[in-house]
Scaffold this active site. Structure first.
Site, PDB file in Angstrom:
ATOM      1  N   ARG A 192     -51.157 -18.201  44.861  1.00  0.00           N
ATOM      2  CA  ARG A 192     -51.481 -19.526  45.387  1.00  0.00           C
ATOM      3  C   ARG A 192     -51.159 -19.628  46.871  1.00  0.00           C
ATOM      4  O   ARG A 192     -51.384 -20.673  47.468  1.00  0.00           O
ATOM      5  CB  ARG A 192     -50.674 -20.580  44.635  1.00  0.00           C
ATOM      6  CG  ARG A 192     -51.445 -21.311  43.531  1.00  0.00           C
ATOM      7  CD  ARG A 192     -50.449 -22.233  42.863  1.00  0.00           C
ATOM      8  NE  ARG A 192     -51.022 -23.372  42.204  1.00  0.00           N
ATOM      9  CZ  ARG A 192     -51.241 -23.432  40.884  1.00  0.00           C
ATOM     10  NH1 ARG A 192     -51.018 -22.408  40.118  1.00  0.00           N
ATOM     11  NH2 ARG A 192     -51.687 -24.548  40.358  1.00  0.00           N
ATOM     12  N   LYS A 249     -60.096 -23.002  35.116  1.00  0.00           N
ATOM     13  CA  LYS A 249     -59.685 -21.589  35.111  1.00  0.00           C
ATOM     14  C   LYS A 249     -59.069 -21.202  33.759  1.00  0.00           C
ATOM     15  O   LYS A 249     -59.410 -20.185  33.184  1.00  0.00           O
ATOM     16  CB  LYS A 249     -58.651 -21.320  36.226  1.00  0.00           C
ATOM     17  CG  LYS A 249     -59.130 -21.708  37.615  1.00  0.00           C
ATOM     18  CD  LYS A 249     -58.111 -21.310  38.688  1.00  0.00           C
ATOM     19  CE  LYS A 249     -56.787 -22.042  38.616  1.00  0.00           C
ATOM     20  NZ  LYS A 249     -56.879 -23.490  38.887  1.00  0.00           N
ATOM     21  N   ARG A 290     -49.770 -33.741  30.838  1.00  0.00           N
ATOM     22  CA  ARG A 290     -48.807 -33.093  31.717  1.00  0.00           C
ATOM     23  C   ARG A 290     -48.342 -34.080  32.788  1.00  0.00           C
ATOM     24  O   ARG A 290     -49.137 -34.835  33.316  1.00  0.00           O
ATOM     25  CB  ARG A 290     -49.473 -31.887  32.408  1.00  0.00           C
ATOM     26  CG  ARG A 290     -49.600 -30.691  31.524  1.00  0.00           C
ATOM     27  CD  ARG A 290     -50.488 -29.618  32.111  1.00  0.00           C
ATOM     28  NE  ARG A 290     -50.276 -29.316  33.523  1.00  0.00           N
ATOM     29  CZ  ARG A 290     -50.864 -28.301  34.157  1.00  0.00           C
ATOM     30  NH1 ARG A 290     -51.678 -27.489  33.501  1.00  0.00           N
ATOM     31  NH2 ARG A 290     -50.653 -28.091  35.433  1.00  0.00           N
ATOM     32  N   ARG A 345     -51.347 -32.371  44.451  1.00  0.00           N
ATOM     33  CA  ARG A 345     -51.764 -31.013  44.079  1.00  0.00           C
ATOM     34  C   ARG A 345     -53.043 -30.599  44.814  1.00  0.00           C
ATOM     35  O   ARG A 345     -53.188 -29.453  45.209  1.00  0.00           O
ATOM     36  CB  ARG A 345     -51.946 -30.922  42.559  1.00  0.00           C
ATOM     37  CG  ARG A 345     -50.609 -30.971  41.855  1.00  0.00           C
ATOM     38  CD  ARG A 345     -50.779 -31.224  40.380  1.00  0.00           C
ATOM     39  NE  ARG A 345     -51.258 -30.063  39.680  1.00  0.00           N
ATOM     40  CZ  ARG A 345     -51.945 -30.111  38.555  1.00  0.00           C
ATOM     41  NH1 ARG A 345     -52.256 -31.281  38.016  1.00  0.00           N
ATOM     42  NH2 ARG A 345     -52.308 -29.016  37.964  1.00  0.00           N
ATOM     43  N   ARG A 348     -57.407 -34.480  31.031  1.00  0.00           N
ATOM     44  CA  ARG A 348     -56.853 -33.277  30.378  1.00  0.00           C
ATOM     45  C   ARG A 348     -55.670 -33.639  29.475  1.00  0.00           C
ATOM     46  O   ARG A 348     -54.804 -34.427  29.836  1.00  0.00           O
ATOM     47  CB  ARG A 348     -56.393 -32.284  31.441  1.00  0.00           C
ATOM     48  CG  ARG A 348     -55.761 -31.041  30.814  1.00  0.00           C
ATOM     49  CD  ARG A 348     -55.790 -29.870  31.723  1.00  0.00           C
ATOM     50  NE  ARG A 348     -54.919 -29.994  32.876  1.00  0.00           N
ATOM     51  CZ  ARG A 348     -54.849 -29.069  33.831  1.00  0.00           C
ATOM     52  NH1 ARG A 348     -55.609 -27.992  33.774  1.00  0.00           N
ATOM     53  NH2 ARG A 348     -54.040 -29.228  34.849  1.00  0.00           N
TER      54      ARG A 348
HETATM   55  P1  AMP Z   1     -51.010 -24.791  36.902  1.00  0.00           P
HETATM   56  O1  AMP Z   1     -50.785 -24.843  35.428  1.00  0.00           O
HETATM   57  O2  AMP Z   1     -51.601 -23.480  37.355  1.00  0.00           O
HETATM   58  O3  AMP Z   1     -51.776 -25.986  37.428  1.00  0.00           O
HETATM   59  O4  AMP Z   1     -49.559 -24.842  37.570  1.00  0.00           O
HETATM   60  C1  AMP Z   1     -48.710 -25.956  37.401  1.00  0.00           C
HETATM   61  C2  AMP Z   1     -47.670 -25.979  38.495  1.00  0.00           C
HETATM   62  O5  AMP Z   1     -46.835 -24.802  38.396  1.00  0.00           O
HETATM   63  C3  AMP Z   1     -48.192 -25.953  39.921  1.00  0.00           C
HETATM   64  O6  AMP Z   1     -48.589 -27.248  40.394  1.00  0.00           O
HETATM   65  C4  AMP Z   1     -46.982 -25.419  40.670  1.00  0.00           C
HETATM   66  O7  AMP Z   1     -45.975 -26.400  40.811  1.00  0.00           O
HETATM   67  C5  AMP Z   1     -46.454 -24.366  39.696  1.00  0.00           C
HETATM   68  N1  AMP Z   1     -47.099 -23.062  39.952  1.00  0.00           N
HETATM   69  C6  AMP Z   1     -47.972 -22.404  39.137  1.00  0.00           C
HETATM   70  N2  AMP Z   1     -48.365 -21.259  39.695  1.00  0.00           N
HETATM   71  C7  AMP Z   1     -47.748 -21.180  40.896  1.00  0.00           C
HETATM   72  C8  AMP Z   1     -47.772 -20.248  41.955  1.00  0.00           C
HETATM   73  N3  AMP Z   1     -48.541 -19.144  41.907  1.00  0.00           N
HETATM   74  N4  AMP Z   1     -46.985 -20.495  43.035  1.00  0.00           N
HETATM   75  C9  AMP Z   1     -46.215 -21.582  43.109  1.00  0.00           C
HETATM   76  N5  AMP Z   1     -46.163 -22.518  42.159  1.00  0.00           N
HETATM   77  C10 AMP Z   1     -46.919 -22.337  41.056  1.00  0.00           C
END
Ligand code: AMP
Length: 212
Positions: free
Chosen positions: A88, A13, A155, A166, A122
């Site tokens: 989410r 994404k 990360r 996740r 990644r």
């Molecule tokens: P991402 O970079 O989108 O994979 O997000 C990394 C982490 O940030 C996720 O695994 C969640 O812990 C937190 N996070 C990101 N977006 C959200 C969301 N919309 N709601 C809740 N937690 C989020």
């Protein structure tokens, strides 16, 4: 155009959003990136969410919704945006509909083995946030970003122990959004397994932007 990019972690994404934001001249708003910046800057938000994010769980809806509401109120997001990683949960989607209804939700369709391959390779630049990949898009020099010279790191939530969590969280809390948005007639599906150039072509077809 107000867009949501929906899909499991590692579906590509963020990588596609970097390409699409230039085409549409719209901001790429990644809640994960906003949280990571807050963690790096050690703000009160960052301190609150660090352990949750490292474990692969979701930050609570109230905190996340407030953050996005504030970000979408800014001038650059009035005409359009790409929301990456938000909503989410159904509660987040319902809240978003009250303050900024979207035009289209792009569902990144990719099976679990593809996701695991992408997440485990990644690498992210600490300075500019660009996503590299050890196999699909490696940096010329190990640990150094080709674009900005920043340090490239893994990360904490891309480490094997967090990846499984996740994916489980995605299946339980986020995947129901596919049916939620399909029922509203807003969802388009794209095959997210190929490399980004091909995904970009599918994306343009799906949202009617072939001319761009
Ligand atoms: P991402 O970079 O989108 O994979 O997000 C990394 C982490 O940030 C996720 O695994 C969640 O812990 C937190 N996070 C990101 N977006 C959200 C969301 N919309 N709601 C809740 N937690 C989020």
């Amino acid at each position: 155009m107000k867009l949501i990019f929906l899909g499991p972690p590692g579906a590509g994404k963020g990588t596609l959003a970097v390409r699409v934001k230039e085409l549409l001249n719209a901001p790429h708003i990644s809640t994960g990136a906003i949280f990571r910046e807050a963690i790096a800057a050690k703000t009160s938000l960052g301190l609150k969410v660090k352990a949750i994010i490292d474990s692969g769980k979701l930050v609570d809806d109230e905190t996340t919704i407030a953050l996005v509401k504030e970000r979408l109120a800014q001038a650059d997001a009035q005409k359009g945006y790409i929301l990456d990683g938000f909503p989410r949960t159904i509660a987040q989607a319902e809240a978003l509909a009250t303050f900024s209804p979207v035009d289209t939700v792009v569902n990144f369709d990719i099976p679990d083995p593809g996701v695991i391959e992408r997440l485990s390779g990644r690498r992210v630049c600490r300075k500019c946030g660009f996503n590299w990949h050890t196999v699909f898009n490696p940096t010329k020099q190990e640990h150094v970003c080709d674009t900005c010279g920043g340090e490239v790191y893994i990360r904490d939530d891309d480490k094997p122990e967090a990846i499984g969590k996740r994916l489980e969280v995605y299946r339980e809390q986020t995947a129901p959004l596919i049916a939620f948005y399909r029922a509203k007639g807003l969802l388009v599906d794209i095959d997210a397994s190929p490399l980004v150039d091909e995904i970009l072509i599918s994306f343009k077809k799906a949202v009617g932007l072939q001319g761009l």
